[in-house]
Write a protein that holds these residues in place. Structure first.
Motif, PDB file in Angstrom:
ATOM      1  N   CYS A  38       0.805  -1.217   0.000  1.00  0.00           N
ATOM      2  CA  CYS A  38       0.000   0.000   0.000  1.00  0.00           C
ATOM      3  C   CYS A  38       0.843   1.275   0.000  1.00  0.00           C
ATOM      4  O   CYS A  38       0.288   2.378   0.041  1.00  0.00           O
ATOM      5  N   GLU A  39       2.157   1.142  -0.058  1.00  0.00           N
ATOM      6  CA  GLU A  39       3.023   2.315   0.021  1.00  0.00           C
ATOM      7  C   GLU A  39       3.178   2.987  -1.346  1.00  0.00           C
ATOM      8  O   GLU A  39       3.000   2.368  -2.388  1.00  0.00           O
ATOM      9  N   ASN A  40       3.527   4.264  -1.307  1.00  0.00           N
ATOM     10  CA  ASN A  40       3.780   5.063  -2.521  1.00  0.00           C
ATOM     11  C   ASN A  40       2.626   4.977  -3.521  1.00  0.00           C
ATOM     12  O   ASN A  40       2.823   4.610  -4.682  1.00  0.00           O
ATOM     13  N   PRO A  41       1.425   5.331  -3.106  1.00  0.00           N
ATOM     14  CA  PRO A  41       0.290   5.220  -4.028  1.00  0.00           C
ATOM     15  C   PRO A  41       0.421   6.195  -5.188  1.00  0.00           C
ATOM     16  O   PRO A  41       0.889   7.323  -5.019  1.00  0.00           O
ATOM     17  N   VAL A  84      -2.916  -3.089  -6.241  1.00  0.00           N
ATOM     18  CA  VAL A  84      -4.192  -2.739  -5.609  1.00  0.00           C
ATOM     19  C   VAL A  84      -4.713  -1.355  -6.003  1.00  0.00           C
ATOM     20  O   VAL A  84      -5.879  -1.038  -5.757  1.00  0.00           O
ATOM     21  N   PHE A  85      -3.860  -0.535  -6.634  1.00  0.00           N
ATOM     22  CA  PHE A  85      -4.287   0.826  -6.986  1.00  0.00           C
ATOM     23  C   PHE A  85      -4.986   0.902  -8.340  1.00  0.00           C
ATOM     24  O   PHE A  85      -5.477   1.958  -8.728  1.00  0.00           O
ATOM     25  N   TYR A 112      -8.032   0.301  -4.288  1.00  0.00           N
ATOM     26  CA  TYR A 112      -7.671   0.664  -2.918  1.00  0.00           C
ATOM     27  C   TYR A 112      -7.264   2.131  -2.868  1.00  0.00           C
ATOM     28  O   TYR A 112      -6.507   2.607  -3.722  1.00  0.00           O
ATOM     29  N   VAL A 113      -7.780   2.837  -1.886  1.00  0.00           N
ATOM     30  CA  VAL A 113      -7.453   4.253  -1.696  1.00  0.00           C
ATOM     31  C   VAL A 113      -6.843   4.420  -0.307  1.00  0.00           C
ATOM     32  O   VAL A 113      -7.513   4.187   0.702  1.00  0.00           O
ATOM     33  N   GLN A 150      -9.869   0.637   4.605  1.00  0.00           N
ATOM     34  CA  GLN A 150      -9.152  -0.243   5.512  1.00  0.00           C
ATOM     35  C   GLN A 150      -8.694  -1.460   4.712  1.00  0.00           C
ATOM     36  O   GLN A 150      -9.517  -2.205   4.176  1.00  0.00           O
ATOM     37  N   PHE A 151      -7.384  -1.647   4.625  1.00  0.00           N
ATOM     38  CA  PHE A 151      -6.872  -2.654   3.703  1.00  0.00           C
ATOM     39  C   PHE A 151      -7.414  -4.068   3.962  1.00  0.00           C
ATOM     40  O   PHE A 151      -7.835  -4.736   3.005  1.00  0.00           O
TER      41      PHE A 151
END
Length: 236
Positions: free
Chosen positions: A7-10, A48-49, A81-82, A87-88
């Motif tokens: 989930c990092e660096n979206p 996920v983005f 995913y935002v 919530q992941f």
């Protein structure tokens, strides 16, 4: 297992980015690029983005320029995913790769009905699991998984097509020790060619979540992109 690194660096999503167009294929909305008359196709399956990430679409255009009909589908049906809004654990429970695999099979069937004779697929993080499921089912001729998540050694044992695994040295989702197990399994699998490469000094997500202002990051991403293209040139 998926980790917080997933989930990092979206990216900053951009629905109008890219040289291609958004169309319907296999019942899903998808970013389409590359020559429409090609008989070879590549599916790029996002992290996920989702499919509106500019770096992913930029890569799709690059793959299209190499002569492939490229499909980047919206497997999240408009609900990627935002960060800070989702919530992941809850999000991933309702956006599992199993559902995406069924949708991906519909896309493969649609492509074949249009005269496509060979299909490759590349998956990033979450998308790698979908690609592996396609490879296990014999739906594609070549697979590339980049910094995979959710993919197990048992999955790799069932792969039926030639597969390239591009991993990061700094990766909690698929650490080098796991990728070396993948390599051991694949090297013992008859009829399946494989390539496993661990990129030093890079972290999970490096192939699509980099800054254009970071010259070293761009170079590392481009090296992985070229490895992917070389694999597809060899097997589709």
């Amino acid at each position: 297992m998926a980790s917080s690194q997933c989930c990092e660096n979206p990216p900053t999503l951009n629905s109008s980015f890219g040289q291609g167009s958004v169309e319907q294929i296999g019942g899903l909305k998808a970013y389409i690029t590359g020559p429409s008359d090609s008989n070879k196709a590549v599916l790029l399956i996002s992290d996920v983005f989702g499919f509106e990430a500019p770096n992913l679409r930029k890569l799709a255009d690059k793959v299209g320029a190499a002569g492939y009909f490229v499909v980047v589908a919206d497997f999240f049906y408009g609900d990627p995913y935002v960060l800070d809004k989702s919530q992941f654990p809850e999000w991933i429970s309702s956006h599992g790769p199993d559902k995406a695999f069924e949708s991906a099979k519909q896309i493969v069937a649609d492509l074949k009905s249009k005269g496509i004779s060979a299909i490759g697929a590349a998956g990033f993080c979450w998308g790698a699991k979908v690609v592996v499921e396609l490879a296990k089912a014999g739906e594609i001729q070549a697979a590339v998984i980049l910094h995979p998540s959710l993919t197990t050694v048992d999955d790799i044992r069932e792969v039926k097509c030639h597969i390239s695994v591009l991993g990061a040295e700094i990766d909690r989702s698929s650490p080098p020790e796991l990728l070396k197990k993948f390599e051991e399994v694949l090297s013992a699998t008859s009829g399946v060619d494989s390539f496993v490469k661990i990129f030093p000094g890079v972290a999970h997500g490096w192939t699509v979540r980099y800054s254009d202002d970071d010259e070293a990051a761009v170079k590392n991403a481009q090296e992985a992109h070229q490895d992917m293209l070389d694999w597809f040139a060899k097997y589709i």
